[in-house]
Scaffold this active site. Structure first.
Site, PDB file in Angstrom:
ATOM      1  NE  ARG A 148      -1.812   1.918   3.631  1.00 22.25           N
ATOM      2  CZ  ARG A 148      -2.273   2.325   4.825  1.00 22.25           C
ATOM      3  NH1 ARG A 148      -3.463   1.948   5.220  1.00 22.25           N
ATOM      4  NH2 ARG A 148      -1.539   3.061   5.618  1.00 22.25           N
ATOM      5  CE1 TYR A 160      -4.565   5.908   8.198  1.00 26.11           C
ATOM      6  CE2 TYR A 160      -4.319   5.637   5.826  1.00 26.11           C
ATOM      7  CZ  TYR A 160      -4.468   5.095   7.083  1.00 26.11           C
ATOM      8  OH  TYR A 160      -4.505   3.738   7.236  1.00 26.11           O
ATOM      9  CG  ASP A 221      -6.671   3.374   3.488  1.00 20.76           C
ATOM     10  OD1 ASP A 221      -7.816   3.771   3.176  1.00 20.76           O
ATOM     11  OD2 ASP A 221      -6.375   2.953   4.624  1.00 20.76           O
ATOM     12  CG  HIS A 223      -8.168   6.624   6.476  1.00 14.04           C
ATOM     13  ND1 HIS A 223      -8.483   7.329   7.601  1.00 14.04           N
ATOM     14  CD2 HIS A 223      -7.747   5.417   6.899  1.00 14.04           C
ATOM     15  CE1 HIS A 223      -8.244   6.577   8.663  1.00 14.04           C
ATOM     16  NE2 HIS A 223      -7.796   5.400   8.267  1.00 14.04           N
ATOM     17  CD  GLU A 247      -7.557   0.222   2.900  1.00 19.18           C
ATOM     18  OE1 GLU A 247      -6.576  -0.364   2.376  1.00 19.18           O
ATOM     19  OE2 GLU A 247      -7.607   0.497   4.103  1.00 19.18           O
ATOM     20  CD  GLU A 273     -10.003   1.049   7.672  1.00 21.13           C
ATOM     21  OE1 GLU A 273      -9.237   0.439   6.912  1.00 21.13           O
ATOM     22  OE2 GLU A 273      -9.646   1.998   8.371  1.00 21.13           O
ATOM     23  NE  ARG A 294      -9.015  -3.096   3.333  1.00 22.15           N
ATOM     24  CZ  ARG A 294      -8.737  -2.580   4.516  1.00 22.15           C
ATOM     25  NH1 ARG A 294      -9.588  -1.770   5.099  1.00 22.15           N
ATOM     26  NH2 ARG A 294      -7.602  -2.868   5.115  1.00 22.15           N
ATOM     27  CD  GLU A 350      -4.163  -2.927   7.088  1.00 19.52           C
ATOM     28  OE1 GLU A 350      -5.334  -3.187   7.390  1.00 19.52           O
ATOM     29  OE2 GLU A 350      -3.702  -1.778   7.065  1.00 19.52           O
ATOM     30  CD1 TRP A 413      -7.061  11.753  10.603  1.00 28.32           C
ATOM     31  CD2 TRP A 413      -7.561   9.652  11.188  1.00 28.32           C
ATOM     32  NE1 TRP A 413      -5.878  11.061  10.729  1.00 28.32           N
ATOM     33  CE2 TRP A 413      -6.157   9.772  11.088  1.00 28.32           C
ATOM     34  CE3 TRP A 413      -8.117   8.412  11.525  1.00 28.32           C
ATOM     35  CZ2 TRP A 413      -5.281   8.689  11.314  1.00 28.32           C
ATOM     36  CZ3 TRP A 413      -7.264   7.343  11.760  1.00 28.32           C
ATOM     37  CH2 TRP A 413      -5.862   7.488  11.662  1.00 28.32           C
TER      38      TRP A 413
HETATM   39  C1  GCO Z   1      -5.907   0.549   7.651  1.00 30.70           C
HETATM   40  C2  GCO Z   1      -6.718   1.505   8.444  1.00 30.70           C
HETATM   41  C3  GCO Z   1      -6.092   1.900   9.745  1.00 30.70           C
HETATM   42  C4  GCO Z   1      -7.018   2.774  10.569  1.00 30.70           C
HETATM   43  C5  GCO Z   1      -6.857   2.481  12.022  1.00 30.70           C
HETATM   44  C6  GCO Z   1      -7.690   3.365  12.907  1.00 30.70           C
HETATM   45  O1  GCO Z   1      -6.171   0.449   6.474  1.00 30.70           O
HETATM   46  O2  GCO Z   1      -5.079  -0.148   8.232  1.00 30.70           O
HETATM   47  O3  GCO Z   1      -7.146   2.566   7.658  1.00 30.70           O
HETATM   48  O4  GCO Z   1      -4.866   2.489   9.501  1.00 30.70           O
HETATM   49  O5  GCO Z   1      -6.771   4.118  10.335  1.00 30.70           O
HETATM   50  O6  GCO Z   1      -7.166   1.145  12.217  1.00 30.70           O
HETATM   51  O7  GCO Z   1      -7.638   2.932  14.221  1.00 30.70           O
HETATM   52 MG    MG Z   2      -7.733   1.628   5.774  1.00 33.52          MG
END
Ligand code: GCO
Ligand code: MG
Length: 413
Positions: A148, A160, A221, A223, A247, A273, A294, A350, A413
């Site tokens: 990633r 991030y 990602d 996010h 992602e 997630e 995921r 991951e 975030w």
């Molecule tokens: C990832 C996720 C994490 C989250 C985290 C928040 O793809 O691994 O985005 O990085 O930001 O789990 O607690």
């Molecule tokens: Mg993620």
């Protein structure tokens, strides 16, 4: 057999983890589960101690499905990250007990091995394209075939994921400078604007594909930060780079928005997630709006729910890519890999490399070799907890950062 008592253990070997240990009336037989919810650790510990554990004492630990239904449907109030993390911990620990009783690893109970290991990915990141390229090259040298990639966005503050691979520990967000409140840190505030981001990410992948080539699977990602039309544009702009998936492109609340993204791009999509049940996943699966599901097994009710999600996904050509960051504990990482090597429709996993401190507290996490993760044939999940070691590392309050736009308004975030 009966459940006699359940310990809730909160520890901070570099970052906070919550674990449970379910004891039985069979001498020496116990199960270990992970109850860590990043930034809300003590809420899960309280839900377990104050509400769920009293319901479990005296029950037969063999009845995993019945206990799951009792805690989910039987409690009337259901769902959400806190309760589903607590339920996941109990579920994992019960599967651990079942495996130990049978003398079999959990993957055997799930149908047995379908593959030699779980294809794993790590994180690459940096302040600029060259730093990300170097980070990807280090991951490849370590054996990774899937990476990633995240990069700092000019003009934004605190992008991030640019810390890259957490080769030791995963304290990426815990000890950052932040404001301080009553005896502990408050969230760090990051600044994010979409236009610079939308221009930078395709340029990053131009750089990576022209330097690294196409043999390594790369992806990104988002996010959950884009609007549907922005995500569609980014997906289209990334089509020439043939990424494995984009992602979490949008917020988790708007499943129907995936139709718009899907209609506009051939870039594969991954999501999940921030989901907490199979019903969150359902529209994306049945309408084939994503390519990888995921979910976080540790926040979605555990192995019992994950195997149902995977079975639905399998019917719609969708593969799994369970969430595996450093902020969930080794028992969830083990549960991930037990599922990965048993499921027919596993995609990619991951992973993080835990620090020596985490291994000291939780021996037995999955092992990485030649681009793949594996678990041992030890009965159960294979992860233990050393309570004396856990006690050396007391809880420290920590928050994830929050994000604001340039005008000061709150953003995801
Ligand atoms: C990832 C996720 C994490 C989250 C985290 C928040 O793809 O691994 O985005 O990085 O930001 O789990 O607690
Ligand atoms: Mg993620």
């Amino acid at each position: 057999m009966k459940i006699t008592n359940i310990d809730v253990i909160v520890t901070c070997p570099g970052r906070n983890y919550v674990a449970i240990k379910i004891h039985t009336d069979s001498p020496g037989l116990y199960g270990v589960g992970d109850a860590t919810l990043n930034g809300r650790e003590l809420s899960v510990a309280a839900a377990l101690r104050d509400h769920m554990i009293p319901l479990l004492i005296g029950r037969d630990p063999d009845q995993v499905e019945d206990i799951w239904q009792m805690l989910f449907r039987g409690a009337y109030w259901r769902g959400g990250p806190v309760l589903m993390t607590a339920l996941a911990a109990i579920d994992m620990a019960l599967w651990d007990i079942k495996g130990k009783r049978a003398g079999m690893p959990v993957y055997s109970l799930l149908g047995g091995r379908t593959r030699t290991g779980a294809l794993a990915y790590t994180h690459a990141g940096g302040q600029n394209f060259t730093e990300v390229e170097d980070s990807v090259r280090r991951a490849i040298a370590k054996g990774f075939k899937v990476v990633r990639a995240q990069v700092a966005i000019p003009g934004n503050v605190g992008t991030y994921g640019i810390g890259g691979s957490s080769l030791a520990g995963a304290a990426q967000w815990t000890n950052q400078p932040a404001e301080w409140g009553d005896g502990g840190p408050l969230p760090q505030v990051e600044k994010w604007e979409p236009s610079a981001y939308m221009r930078t990410i395709p340029a990053l992948f131009d750089h990576l594909r022209s330097t690294i080539g196409f043999d390594t699977e790369l992806f990104h990602d988002v996010h959950e930060r884009l609007t549907p039309i922005q995500a569609a544009r980014l997906g289209r702009d990334l089509e020439p780079h043939r990424i494995l998936f984009l992602e979490d492109p949008i917020r988790p609340e708007h499943k129907e928005s995936f139709r718009l993204i899907r209609n506009h791009t051939l870039t594969p999509l991954a999501m999940g997630e921030l989901f907490h049940s199979r019903w969150d996943c359902l529209p994306l699966l049945t309408e084939q709006l994503i390519d990888y599901i995921r979910c976080d097994i540790g926040h979605t009710g555990g192995i019992t729910e994950a195997k149902k999600i995977a079975a639905i996904a399998e019917s719609f050509h969708i593969q799994t890519a369970w969430h595996g960051p450093g902020d969930i504990g080794p028992a969830t990482h083990a549960a991930n890999v037990h599922l990965d090597i048993a499921l027919a429709n596993f995609g990619v996993q991951e992973m993080v490399f835990f620090s020596d401190q985490v291994h000291e507290v939780f021996p037995g996490a999955p092992v990485f070799e030649n681009g793949m993760l594996n678990v041992s044939d030890a009965p159960g999940l294979g992860v233990d907890i050393h309570e004396d070691a856990a006690a050396k590392y007391p809880y420290q309050r920590a928050y994830l950062p929050t994000t604001r736009r340039a005008d000061g308004s709150v953003h995801d975030w």
